[in-house]
Scaffold this motif. Structure first.
Motif: not given
Ligand code: MG
Length: 599
Positions: A364-376
């Motif tokens: 995986m290559i990730m570039c995320l910032r302050f995400r609030s993703l749903p549980d699923w």
């Protein structure tokens, strides 16, 4: 990995700002907050692929249609319509012409009326493909004859006229009757009501497409007149013309709606339009290049963008292209998708469709910032991490998650500011959470300096000149077991030729890139590479691109195959935007499809 159809030939079209009326928009967003993003829900993962599609029959993961609230009565505007006349004023219209002038027509009680000789009026907003609802009535007292009776017209994009005429008991020429495509096609039947009564048009218009000056698809209109089909997907011969055959001339993909002043006092009411939606693929699949000798063949990388500041929606498709075309990896790029528009919206914090692609990924290559993703959605990410699969974390990925106060997320302790699991996923797994800008943001760039101890690392093969305009991040929690591959030198300026900043900021320097082992509680051991560089414009630097390519080899067990100078060639169409935040509605107005970001 299955080969999926990838519609790379779709042209990049920046549609213009014609979304929805503000009130309707707010109503829609409220619904979205209440009900989306929907879970994967009921569906299948083992059915055949549909032809020319990435979707399976009854696909479990195919995005569900956006929920729109219908009008109370047929003919009333649905929640996603742009209201062009609300019964009160002509603020959505202006006088046709170069100058900015208010619409000079009369507003009455719930209607407006053309004022002969005052000029035609046009919408301030522009539309391409659309559904248009408009009601009109010809003057009750009949004056004139033929084309002189109750003449106006809906001239879409200012070019394609759907005729408005008092065609009740009017023997004027057929291709000039009400609901004709003027000068081209009469309506199938004449259902015009008597003068003074209200007529209703529901028009489905598809804008023409051009490739440069060349017409590739003509305009097309389907028209219901008073509920009766009178034009069935008719292709316009060309633009509206009088006494000659209309021709096409290339124009932009959107344009205003014009109501014609033809000297008669035609009235209008209840005018609204809806932009038509294409089903948008919410992610991009890039199968590895065919050459079987490419080391990445058979390995699947999922690249996850989702940051509202450093334009990872631009950089990750570019990196994916390098990895798939130049190294053979099968890649899937995921994006923050606004469920209301189904388009890329990094400002939308709580939806990244396609995380199930992680289930069979090799990295995986990730570039995320302050995400609030749903549980699923988080569940796929968590499974990946629990299995100790390898990952690359870029820039803001030290603080990928945020689950603010009231959040009921099962992953709340993953948040960057978690106390329960100090510093959350970032600090516990990646090696640091959000700490600080160490260099001055947007005025002090970053140079990568290789520490002596790291000089023989295969990940640094062919990497000597790393520079980027993003600033050095403060990194203070990195465990001593991590291997620092680059130190971040704060540059006194934004140019590669600018000198290092004098003083304590560079003594000692902050870790800028590292590898480390990781292990989730009760999970399997894994390894990761992180760099706190990674703004889209940082990746104009070839050695930074090569660093990520090398790290991809490393994480997928191909360390021994890292070339002396791995290919990291970027298309000259890669012109990244600078980092920085955008207004809340910026991306919903641009309507960028994931495929548009592959350059
Ligand atoms: Mg006309």
């Amino acid at each position: 990995m299955k080969k999926h159809f990838l519609s790379v030939t779709k042209p990049f079209v920046h549609q213009s700002l014609c979304m929805v009326g503000v009130l309707a928009w707010i109503a829609t967003i409220e619904q979205v907050v209440a009900q989306s993003p929907p879970g994967p829900g009921v569906g299948y993962t083992n059915t055949p692929l549909l032809p020319n599609s990435q979707w399976r029959v009854h696909d479990k993961y195919r995005p569900r249609p956006t929920i729109v609230k219908a009008g109370e009565a047929l003919g009333q505007a649905p929640s996603d319509a742009t209201i062009l006349f609300d019964g009160k004023d002509l603020s959505e219209w202006k006088r046709d012409g170069r100058k900015e002038e208010a619409a000079p027509w009369k507003v009455g009680d719930g209607f407006f009326e053309a004022v002969g000789g005052s000029g035609s009026i046009v919408t301030r907003k522009e539309f391409g493909d659309m559904q248009l609802h408009i009601e009109w009535s010809a003057p009750e007292v009949v004056k004139g004859e033929s084309q002189g009776r109750g003449n106006s017209g809906v001239i879409i994009m200012g070019k394609y006229e759907i005729q408005i005429l008092d065609s009740y008991d009017n023997n004027s020429y057929a291709d000039g009757q009400a609901a004709s495509i003027y000068g081209q096609y009469p309506p199938q039947v004449n259902v015009t009501k008597a003068p003074g009564q209200w007529n209703v048009y529901d028009i489905i218009f598809e804008a023409p497409r051009f490739d440069g000056e060349k017409l590739t698809k003509p305009a097309r209109s389907t028209i219901f007149h008073n509920g009766v089909l009178v034009q069935n997907a008719k292709e316009h011969i060309g633009q509206m013309a009088h006494q000659e055959v209309g021709k096409y001339r290339a124009h932009s993909p959107t344009g205003p709606i014009l109501l014609q002043d033809h000297g008669n006092s035609t009235r209008f009411r209840n005018v609204w339009a809806r932009r038509l939606r294409d089903e948008v693929d919410p992610w991009v699949v890039m199968p590895g290049a065919a050459d079987p000798k490419l080391p990445g063949k058979g390995k699947k990388i999922v690249l996850i963008s989702g940051d509202d500041e450093y334009r990872s929606e631009e950089s990750l498709p570019m990196l994916s292209k390098i990895l798939s075309e130049q190294h053979g990896y099968d890649c899937v790029v995921l994006f923050a998708i606004n469920p209301e528009t189904h388009t890329v919206d990094p400002n939308y914090q709580s939806n990244i469709p396609g995380l199930h692609h992680l289930d069979d990924a090799d990295g995986m290559i990730m570039c995320l910032r302050f995400r609030s993703l749903p549980d699923w959605q988080m569940a796929h990410f968590a499974k990946f991490a629990m299995e100790g699969k390898p990952l690359i974390a870029l820039r803001t990925s030290t603080h990928p998650f945020n689950f603010p106060g009231a959040s009921k997320s099962a992953y709340k302790k993953w948040a960057f500011n978690s106390k329960e699991w100090e510093g959350g996923f970032g600090q516990q797994i990646i090696g640091e959470t959000w700490h600080s800008h160490h260099g001055k943001h947007a005025s002090q760039a970053t140079r990568g300096v290789i520490p002596d101890a790291a000089k023989s690392s295969p990940i640094l093969k062919g990497v000597s000149d790393v520079f980027g305009p993003s600033d050095v991040y403060g990194v203070v929690h990195l465990p001593s077991t991590a291997t620092v591959l680059l130190q971040g030198q704060v540059v006194n300026g934004m140019k590669p030729t600018d000198p290092p900043l004098e003083g304590p900021k560079n003594n000692p320097m902050m870790p800028l890139a590292w590898t480390k082992d990781y292990q989730m509680p009760d999970g399997k051991a894994g390894k990761l590479f992180c760099t706190t560089m990674g703004a889209a414009n940082d990746f104009l630097n070839e050695d930074l691109r090569r660093l990520v390519v090398n790290a991809t080899y490393w994480m997928t067990g191909l360390e021994s195959k890292i070339p002396d100078k791995a290919s990291a060639t970027v298309s000259d169409k890669y012109i990244p935007n600078n980092f920085g935040f955008k207004p809340a509605t910026f991306f919903t107005e641009l309507l960028i499809r994931p495929i548009d970001l592959v350059k």
